[in-house]
Scaffold this motif. Structure first.
Motif, PDB file in Angstrom:
ATOM      1  N   PRO A 117       0.818  -1.234   0.000  1.00 45.68           N
ATOM      2  CA  PRO A 117       0.000   0.000   0.000  1.00 45.68           C
ATOM      3  C   PRO A 117       0.845   1.276   0.000  1.00 45.68           C
ATOM      4  CG  PRO A 117      -0.894  -1.567   1.563  1.00 45.68           C
ATOM      5  CD  PRO A 117       0.422  -2.117   1.105  1.00 45.68           C
ATOM      6  N   LEU A 118       1.926   1.291   0.760  1.00 42.43           N
ATOM      7  CA  LEU A 118       2.786   2.476   0.770  1.00 42.43           C
ATOM      8  C   LEU A 118       3.524   2.626  -0.554  1.00 42.43           C
ATOM      9  CD1 LEU A 118       4.481   2.834   4.277  1.00 42.43           C
ATOM     10  CD2 LEU A 118       3.053   4.474   3.088  1.00 42.43           C
ATOM     11  N   ALA A 119       3.966   1.516  -1.124  1.00 43.33           N
ATOM     12  CA  ALA A 119       4.641   1.579  -2.418  1.00 43.33           C
ATOM     13  C   ALA A 119       3.692   2.086  -3.496  1.00 43.33           C
ATOM     14  CB  ALA A 119       5.196   0.206  -2.784  1.00 43.33           C
ATOM     15  N   SER A 120       2.446   1.674  -3.448  1.00 41.89           N
ATOM     16  CA  SER A 120       1.449   2.151  -4.409  1.00 41.89           C
ATOM     17  C   SER A 120       1.176   3.645  -4.218  1.00 41.89           C
ATOM     18  CB  SER A 120       0.146   1.377  -4.255  1.00 41.89           C
ATOM     19  OG  SER A 120       0.352   0.019  -4.535  1.00 41.89           O
ATOM     20  N   ALA A 121       1.112   4.080  -2.970  1.00 39.80           N
ATOM     21  CA  ALA A 121       0.921   5.510  -2.696  1.00 39.80           C
ATOM     22  C   ALA A 121       2.112   6.314  -3.207  1.00 39.80           C
ATOM     23  CB  ALA A 121       0.728   5.735  -1.199  1.00 39.80           C
ATOM     24  N   HIS A 122       3.303   5.755  -3.088  1.00 37.94           N
ATOM     25  CA  HIS A 122       4.502   6.422  -3.587  1.00 37.94           C
ATOM     26  C   HIS A 122       4.442   6.560  -5.111  1.00 37.94           C
ATOM     27  CE1 HIS A 122       8.584   7.842  -3.543  1.00 37.94           C
ATOM     28  NE2 HIS A 122       8.977   6.859  -4.347  1.00 37.94           N
ATOM     29  N   GLN A 123       3.964   5.528  -5.797  1.00 36.49           N
ATOM     30  CA  GLN A 123       3.818   5.596  -7.243  1.00 36.49           C
ATOM     31  C   GLN A 123       2.759   6.627  -7.639  1.00 36.49           C
ATOM     32  OE1 GLN A 123       5.706   4.056  -9.590  1.00 36.49           O
ATOM     33  NE2 GLN A 123       6.943   3.450  -7.831  1.00 36.49           N
ATOM     34  N   ALA A 124       1.670   6.683  -6.901  1.00 35.57           N
ATOM     35  CA  ALA A 124       0.640   7.689  -7.170  1.00 35.57           C
ATOM     36  C   ALA A 124       1.183   9.096  -6.911  1.00 35.57           C
ATOM     37  CB  ALA A 124      -0.589   7.432  -6.311  1.00 35.57           C
TER      38      ALA A 124
END
Length: 66
Positions: free
Chosen positions: A41-48
């Protein structure tokens, strides 16, 4: 030394301020992601956040065009 006061339109000034905010948010997300051993989830937020940073950067560059 004295620097000339630049007279940027308020939209450009707000866009540059937003660029700084999004950039710091991206740095914070990146460090937090690494410190937590890269949870999805944090990695996805970083990509967003990267997409948001690119969008704000392009908008700021468009605003600053002569």
């Amino acid at each position: 030394l004295r620097f000339a006061q630049s007279s940027l339109p308020s939209t450009c000034s707000a866009m540059l301020h937003g660029l700084g905010v999004v950039a710091w948010g991206q740095v914070t997300l990146g460090v937090t992601t690494l410190l937590n051993l890269v949870p999805v989830p944090l990695a996805s937020a970083h990509q967003a956040g990267a997409l948001s940073l690119m969008s704000v950067t392009l908008a700021a560059l468009h605003c600053l065009r002569p």
